[in-house]
Design an enzyme around this catalytic site. Structure first.
Site, PDB file in Angstrom:
ATOM      1  N   ASP A 190       0.809  -1.233   0.000  1.00 33.18           N
ATOM      2  CA  ASP A 190       0.000   0.000   0.000  1.00 33.18           C
ATOM      3  C   ASP A 190       0.841   1.283   0.000  1.00 33.18           C
ATOM      4  OD1 ASP A 190       0.820  -0.410   2.634  1.00 33.18           O
ATOM      5  OD2 ASP A 190      -1.068   0.271   3.515  1.00 33.18           O
ATOM      6  N   GLY A 218       1.102   0.612  11.668  1.00 35.00           N
ATOM      7  CA  GLY A 218       2.523   0.352  11.458  1.00 35.00           C
ATOM      8  C   GLY A 218       3.138   1.571  10.791  1.00 35.00           C
ATOM      9  N   HIS A 242      11.061  -0.571  10.358  1.00 33.81           N
ATOM     10  CA  HIS A 242      11.862  -1.536  11.113  1.00 33.81           C
ATOM     11  C   HIS A 242      13.324  -1.110  11.214  1.00 33.81           C
ATOM     12  CE1 HIS A 242       8.394  -3.975  11.595  1.00 33.81           C
ATOM     13  NE2 HIS A 242       8.151  -3.859  10.299  1.00 33.81           N
ATOM     14  N   CYS A 254       8.130  -7.288  14.342  1.00 28.94           N
ATOM     15  CA  CYS A 254       9.105  -8.087  13.591  1.00 28.94           C
ATOM     16  C   CYS A 254       9.976  -8.915  14.520  1.00 28.94           C
ATOM     17  CB  CYS A 254       9.987  -7.182  12.730  1.00 28.94           C
ATOM     18  SG  CYS A 254      11.163  -6.202  13.688  1.00 28.94           S
ATOM     19  N   CYS A 259      12.280  -0.730  17.094  1.00 32.58           N
ATOM     20  CA  CYS A 259      12.097  -0.252  15.723  1.00 32.58           C
ATOM     21  C   CYS A 259      11.261   1.029  15.758  1.00 32.58           C
ATOM     22  CB  CYS A 259      11.331  -1.270  14.892  1.00 32.58           C
ATOM     23  SG  CYS A 259      12.190  -2.816  14.642  1.00 32.58           S
TER      24      CYS A 259
HETATM   25 ZN   LIG Z   1      10.422  -4.017  13.639  1.00 29.98          ZN
END
Ligand SMILES: [Zn+2]
Length: 400
Positions: A190, A218, A242, A254, A259
């Site tokens: 996306d 996220g 990340h 993750c 992160c």
């Molecule tokens: Zn991460």
């Protein structure tokens, strides 16, 4: 002019042809000279390809301007009916499906709630939406299918590697959809679709280097380098979410610690608020969710912050400062002309901007800071739709 079902885009196929078609779609009416300038193709190549495309009914000549003795400028414009596509957008809470043509005109839309569904059920909903659209009156003669999915994607193979909102891991979407619908299918993340769409259709299209940062549940990004989407060797470029900003920070989705996504996403914000509430800090958020910490959503924190709630404001500033660190890293690495921040957090950008900018000013090298613009965009989903249509058009023409 040829009818839609008589236009055979594959027959004109090739990377240069795809480039010319998409350039005329985005910029038309446009002269052959300008197409050559924008694409880097030679004038004879553009003349040759445009002749072929006019013959096939994909583009047509278009006269404008007063005749003033000289040659009247002949421009080229795209036939919006050269192709129809079914696009599905797999969002965190719903699947949205569209029938859309090459001119970006939407003729049919379907929304399906996926909030309480497991990963297999979401996949079934996606296939159902595609089926309904393909069999609808508007979806007659669809040429291809495009899929927008959250999380890392192997675009060339059409595999969703990991999609946190659906729970998908290594789902071969292209293979599954092509087997069922016998139509070429293209899959993109996306954020990359949004980056492409914002870049080509927004006010930024003359900028050569830009990074689009989506900050929602996220953190993802799409990187435009020299006017092209940068995917990296293994299709994994842009996982800025990340990159570590605190090696001792909380555990990320993750598996690593600290992160950017674990420090500055909406999920991180909610986690901070919930933790503070459980430690007994009082906040308006508690009233908004009837004391149920499980029910806290970013909207509640934003609403509380907008009403001056001390805890919500404090933690939002905390997130804003880490976001500033993330944006600083992006600017120092890429030296872009533009960073666009999109996603849910833009709803409160007035509340986070000062804290974020303070960190950016502090951390970005002077040589990079002087030339960069930072903008906010709430147009994410519409931009992603435009971006996937471009990629799908390119895929059809290149016959991939
Ligand atoms: Zn991460």
């Amino acid at each position: 002019m040829a009818e839609t079902n008589q236009i055979n885009l594959k027959a004109v196929g090739g990377p240069n042809e795809a480039l010319v078609v998409n350039t005329v779609r985005r910029r038309g009416p446009i002269s052959r000279v300008d197409i050559a300038k924008l694409t880097g193709l030679t004038a004879p190549t553009v003349t040759n390809i445009s002749g072929k495309l006019i013959e096939a009914g994909i583009i047509s000549e278009y006269m404008i301007g007063e005749y003033s003795g000289g040659r009247r400028p002949v421009l080229l414009k795209a036939n919006p009916d050269m192709a129809k596509m079914v696009i599905v957008d797999i969002r965190s809470k719903e699947v949205a499906g569209y029938v859309i043509n090459a001119g970006l005109e939407i003729s049919k839309t379907i929304h399906r709630d996926t909030r309480h569904l497991n990963k297999d059920e979401v996949l079934a909903v996606m296939l159902d939406v595609i089926g309904l659209l393909c069999s609808s009156e508007e979806g007659k003669d669809v040429a291809a299918i495009g899929i927008i999915v959250r999380g890392p994607v192997k675009s060339a193979e059409g595999v969703s590697l990991f999609s946190p909102s659906t729970g998908w891991r290594n789902v071969p979407l292209k293979f599954i959809v092509e087997a069922q619908f016998h139509l070429p299918t293209f899959v993109e993340n996306d954020m990359r679709a949004m980056a492409l769409g914002s870049y080509h259709y927004g006010p930024y299209r003359d900028i050569r280097n830009a990074v689009f940062l989506g900050v929602g549940g996220g953190i993802g990004s799409g990187i435009i380098l020299n006017g092209e989407l940068y995917r990296g060797l293994g299709d994994s470029a842009g996982e800025i979410g990340h990159s570590a900003v605190d090696v001792n920070g909380p555990v990320c989705s993750c598996g690593n610690r600290g992160c950017l996504e674990a420090m500055a996403s909406e999920t991180a914000l909610v986690n901070l608020v919930v933790q503070a509430m459980r430690e007994g800090r009082s906040s308006l958020v508690a009233q908004l969710v009837d004391q149920d910490t499980e029910a806290v959503k970013p909207e509640h924190v934003y609403a509380a912050a907008e009403q001056g709630d001390a805890l919500a404001m404090e933690l939002l500033q905390n997130v804003a400062r880490y976001l500033g660190v993330g944006v600083s890293n992006v600017i120092n690495i890429f030296n872009p002309e533009l960073v666009i921040i999109g996603g849910g957090i833009t709803r409160v950008y007035q509340l986070i901007e000062a804290s974020m900018m303070e960190v950016i000013k502090q951390r970005v090298l002077e040589s990079c800071f002087a030339s960069v613009r930072i903008e906010y965009s709430a147009e994410g989903r519409a931009a992603a739709l435009n971006g996937i249509v471009d990629l799908t058009m390119q895929g059809i023409i290149m016959n991939k």
